[in-house]
Design a protein around this motif. Structure first.
Motif, short mmCIF file in Angstrom:
data_model
loop_
_atom_site.label_atom_id
_atom_site.label_comp_id
_atom_site.label_asym_id
_atom_site.label_seq_id
_atom_site.Cartn_x
_atom_site.Cartn_y
_atom_site.Cartn_z
N TYR A 1 0.86 -1.18 0.00
CA TYR A 1 0.00 0.00 0.00
C TYR A 1 0.89 1.22 0.00
O TYR A 1 1.72 1.40 0.89
CB TYR A 1 -0.92 0.00 1.22
N SER A 2 0.72 2.05 -1.01
CA SER A 2 1.60 3.21 -1.16
C SER A 2 0.95 4.51 -0.71
O SER A 2 1.49 5.58 -0.94
CB SER A 2 2.05 3.33 -2.62
N SER B 1 -7.50 -1.11 -1.89
CA SER B 1 -6.23 -1.48 -2.51
C SER B 1 -5.97 -2.97 -2.31
O SER B 1 -5.59 -3.69 -3.24
CB SER B 1 -5.09 -0.66 -1.90
N ASP C 1 -9.54 3.38 1.58
CA ASP C 1 -8.64 3.33 0.43
C ASP C 1 -7.68 2.15 0.54
O ASP C 1 -7.43 1.43 -0.43
CB ASP C 1 -7.84 4.64 0.31
N ARG C 2 -7.15 1.90 1.72
CA ARG C 2 -6.23 0.78 1.94
C ARG C 2 -6.96 -0.55 1.77
O ARG C 2 -6.44 -1.49 1.15
CB ARG C 2 -5.61 0.88 3.33
N GLU D 1 -6.74 6.89 -9.94
CA GLU D 1 -6.32 5.57 -9.44
C GLU D 1 -7.49 4.83 -8.79
O GLU D 1 -7.67 3.63 -8.99
CB GLU D 1 -5.18 5.73 -8.42
N ALA D 2 -8.28 5.56 -8.01
CA ALA D 2 -9.43 4.94 -7.35
C ALA D 2 -10.44 4.45 -8.38
O ALA D 2 -10.99 3.34 -8.25
CB ALA D 2 -10.08 5.93 -6.39
N HIS E 1 -14.67 10.93 -3.49
CA HIS E 1 -13.30 10.47 -3.22
C HIS E 1 -12.94 10.62 -1.75
O HIS E 1 -12.21 9.80 -1.18
CB HIS E 1 -12.32 11.24 -4.11
N ARG F 1 -9.18 1.29 -9.96
CA ARG F 1 -9.31 0.18 -9.03
C ARG F 1 -10.75 -0.35 -9.02
O ARG F 1 -10.98 -1.56 -9.07
CB ARG F 1 -8.91 0.64 -7.63
N SER G 1 -4.91 6.92 -2.70
CA SER G 1 -4.98 7.01 -4.16
C SER G 1 -5.61 8.34 -4.58
O SER G 1 -6.35 8.96 -3.82
CB SER G 1 -5.83 5.86 -4.70
N ASN G 2 -5.28 8.76 -5.80
CA ASN G 2 -5.97 9.93 -6.34
C ASN G 2 -7.27 9.45 -7.00
O ASN G 2 -7.54 8.25 -7.07
CB ASN G 2 -5.07 10.72 -7.30
#
Length: 171
Positions: A15-16, A154, A150-151, A23-24, A132, A27, A19-20
């Motif tokens: 997990y970086s 991911s 978000d995590r 990216e979301a 978001h 996903r 996300s923006n």
């Protein structure tokens, strides 16, 4: 192929950070498509191959498909809890014990594929409508602490692709 590559054909989950929006959205689209991609991989093998361990002690492709349904059902409920409650406390489950239950080792994979069809269609529809900013909402996991949506998403995205790649390699 090393044992690490066999266990994690797309690499370990990482997990970086948050996300923006693009990216979301990507996903969410991958989540929507997962059941279709999983079916395509399963068509490459035969029914007999579903019960062959790819390496000693590993789950069979059949067990992996049923595990995906179990895990993604749990993760989908967590998403819904995060969106409707403030930092809901969630309960972990023992995926290895669940994979040993008779339905996970013998039921037709189509049963779990139908579950995944519904789960992924609904979760993608739901997530596509949310702002978001909801990705910062959190759940409380007893072992991981506070986990932002978000995590979790991911991980859900990686998890489906990871197991699909394992099945593809096994078949």
């Amino acid at each position: 192929m090393t044992l690490e590559q066999a266990r994690f054909p797309i690499g370990r989950w990482q997990y970086s950070g948050m996300s923006n929006e693009a990216e979301a959205a990507a996903r969410v689209e991958r989540l929507r498509l997962l059941p279709e991609q999983l079916r395509a991989v399963l068509l490459q093998g035969g029914e007999a191959r579903l019960d062959v361990e790819p390496r000693p002690g590993a789950w069979t492709p059949r067990q992996i498909v049923h595990h995906l349904a179990d895990a993604h059902a749990n993760l989908t409920i967590r998403v819904r809890l995060i969106l409707t409650e403030e930092q809901p406390k969630v309960k972990p489950f023992d995926e290895n014990t669940w994979a040993e239950l008779v339905d996970a080792s013998s039921a037709p994979v189509e049963e779990s594929l139908r579950i995944l069809d519904g789960l992924h269609s609904r979760i993608a529809r739901l997530l596509a409508t949310r702002p978001h900013s909801d990705l910062a909402r959190e759940m409380l996991h007893p072992e991981q602490g506070l986990v932002p949506l978000d995590r979790l998403l991911s991980y859900l995205d990686w998890h489906g692709r990871h197991h699909t790649a394992q099945i593809a390699a096994a078949l």
